[in-house]
Design a protein around this motif. Structure first.
Motif, short mmCIF file in Angstrom:
data_model
loop_
_atom_site.label_atom_id
_atom_site.label_comp_id
_atom_site.label_asym_id
_atom_site.label_seq_id
_atom_site.Cartn_x
_atom_site.Cartn_y
_atom_site.Cartn_z
N PHE A 81 0.84 -1.20 0.00
CA PHE A 81 0.00 0.00 0.00
C PHE A 81 0.87 1.26 0.00
O PHE A 81 0.60 2.22 -0.71
N GLY A 82 1.96 1.21 0.77
CA GLY A 82 2.88 2.34 0.82
C GLY A 82 3.54 2.62 -0.51
O GLY A 82 3.65 3.78 -0.94
N ARG A 83 4.00 1.55 -1.18
CA ARG A 83 4.63 1.73 -2.50
C ARG A 83 3.64 2.29 -3.51
O ARG A 83 3.98 3.08 -4.38
N ALA A 84 2.37 1.88 -3.40
CA ALA A 84 1.36 2.29 -4.37
C ALA A 84 0.84 3.71 -4.11
O ALA A 84 0.46 4.40 -5.06
N THR A 85 0.82 4.13 -2.84
CA THR A 85 0.15 5.40 -2.51
C THR A 85 1.06 6.47 -1.91
O THR A 85 0.68 7.64 -1.90
N GLN A 86 2.17 6.05 -1.33
CA GLN A 86 3.07 6.97 -0.61
C GLN A 86 2.42 7.57 0.64
O GLN A 86 2.87 8.59 1.15
N HIS A 87 1.37 6.96 1.17
CA HIS A 87 0.69 7.43 2.39
C HIS A 87 1.38 6.81 3.60
O HIS A 87 0.92 5.82 4.18
N LYS A 88 2.47 7.41 4.03
CA LYS A 88 3.31 6.85 5.09
C LYS A 88 2.56 6.74 6.42
O LYS A 88 2.75 5.77 7.15
N GLU A 89 1.70 7.70 6.74
CA GLU A 89 0.97 7.65 8.01
C GLU A 89 0.03 6.44 8.05
O GLU A 89 -0.06 5.76 9.07
N LEU A 90 -0.65 6.18 6.95
CA LEU A 90 -1.56 5.03 6.90
C LEU A 90 -0.78 3.72 6.94
O LEU A 90 -1.22 2.75 7.57
N VAL A 91 0.38 3.68 6.29
CA VAL A 91 1.22 2.48 6.33
C VAL A 91 1.64 2.20 7.77
O VAL A 91 1.56 1.06 8.24
N GLU A 92 2.05 3.23 8.47
CA GLU A 92 2.47 3.06 9.87
C GLU A 92 1.31 2.58 10.73
O GLU A 92 1.48 1.72 11.59
N GLU A 93 0.12 3.11 10.47
CA GLU A 93 -1.07 2.67 11.20
C GLU A 93 -1.37 1.20 10.95
O GLU A 93 -1.70 0.44 11.87
N MET A 94 -1.26 0.78 9.69
CA MET A 94 -1.49 -0.63 9.36
C MET A 94 -0.46 -1.53 10.05
O MET A 94 -0.79 -2.58 10.58
N LYS A 95 0.80 -1.11 10.05
CA LYS A 95 1.85 -1.90 10.68
C LYS A 95 1.67 -1.95 12.19
O LYS A 95 1.91 -3.00 12.81
N ASN A 96 1.24 -0.86 12.77
CA ASN A 96 0.97 -0.86 14.22
C ASN A 96 -0.16 -1.81 14.56
O ASN A 96 -0.11 -2.52 15.57
N PHE A 97 -1.20 -1.84 13.71
CA PHE A 97 -2.28 -2.80 13.93
C PHE A 97 -1.75 -4.23 13.85
O PHE A 97 -2.08 -5.07 14.69
N ALA A 98 -0.93 -4.52 12.84
CA ALA A 98 -0.37 -5.87 12.68
C ALA A 98 0.44 -6.27 13.91
O ALA A 98 0.31 -7.39 14.41
N LYS A 99 1.25 -5.36 14.41
CA LYS A 99 2.05 -5.65 15.60
C LYS A 99 1.16 -5.88 16.82
O LYS A 99 1.40 -6.80 17.60
N SER A 100 0.13 -5.05 16.97
CA SER A 100 -0.80 -5.21 18.10
C SER A 100 -1.54 -6.54 18.00
O SER A 100 -1.70 -7.26 19.01
N PHE A 101 -2.00 -6.88 16.81
CA PHE A 101 -2.67 -8.16 16.57
C PHE A 101 -1.78 -9.32 17.01
O PHE A 101 -2.22 -10.22 17.73
N TYR A 102 -0.52 -9.27 16.58
CA TYR A 102 0.40 -10.36 16.89
C TYR A 102 0.69 -10.44 18.38
O TYR A 102 0.73 -11.54 18.95
#
Length: 116
Positions: A81-102
């Motif tokens: 998603f980051g490579r396609a959109t360059q929306h770094k804030e949303l990428v970080e939010e998605m990664k934080n969710f993944a880490k929290s999930f795990y």
């Protein structure tokens, strides 16, 4: 134009539950079929504006392996998603969710192991 083919074979048991998943690709360096315990395949239908998905896993896929699989896919989807959109804030939010999930999964596993 170059064409690459990916083949997927799914062996089902008598109850139609996947017992074996194999794949190979024409551009792969591996000559033999590759084994997998799970797969996710998604296509975007531009006409219907909807995702078409196939999610399969074998009977021997362990719950902790499924959590690892999902964590890695969520992180990979964030990168894509980051490579396609360059929306770094949303990428970080998605990664934080993944880490929290795990982390929550690991905590649940520890709690369940104490009960056994």
């Amino acid at each position: 134009m170059h064409q690459s083919d990916i083949q997927i074979q799914v062996t089902l048991d008598t109850d139609k539950i996947p017992s074996k998943i194999q794949w190979r690709a024409t551009d792969s360096t591996a000559e033999d079929w590759q084994q997998a315990k799970a797969m996710m395949l998604a296509f975007w239908d531009g006409m219907d504006k909807s995702a078409l998905r196939i999610d399969l896993w074998t009977k021997d896929m362990m719950v902790d392996e499924m959590a690892d699989f999902y964590y890695q896919n969520l992180m990979s989807m964030a990168d894509t998603f980051g490579r396609a959109t360059q929306h770094k804030e949303l990428v970080e939010e998605m990664k934080n969710f993944a880490k929290s999930f795990y982390q929550k999964f690991r905590q649940l596993q520890m709690e369940q192991n104490k009960l056994v």
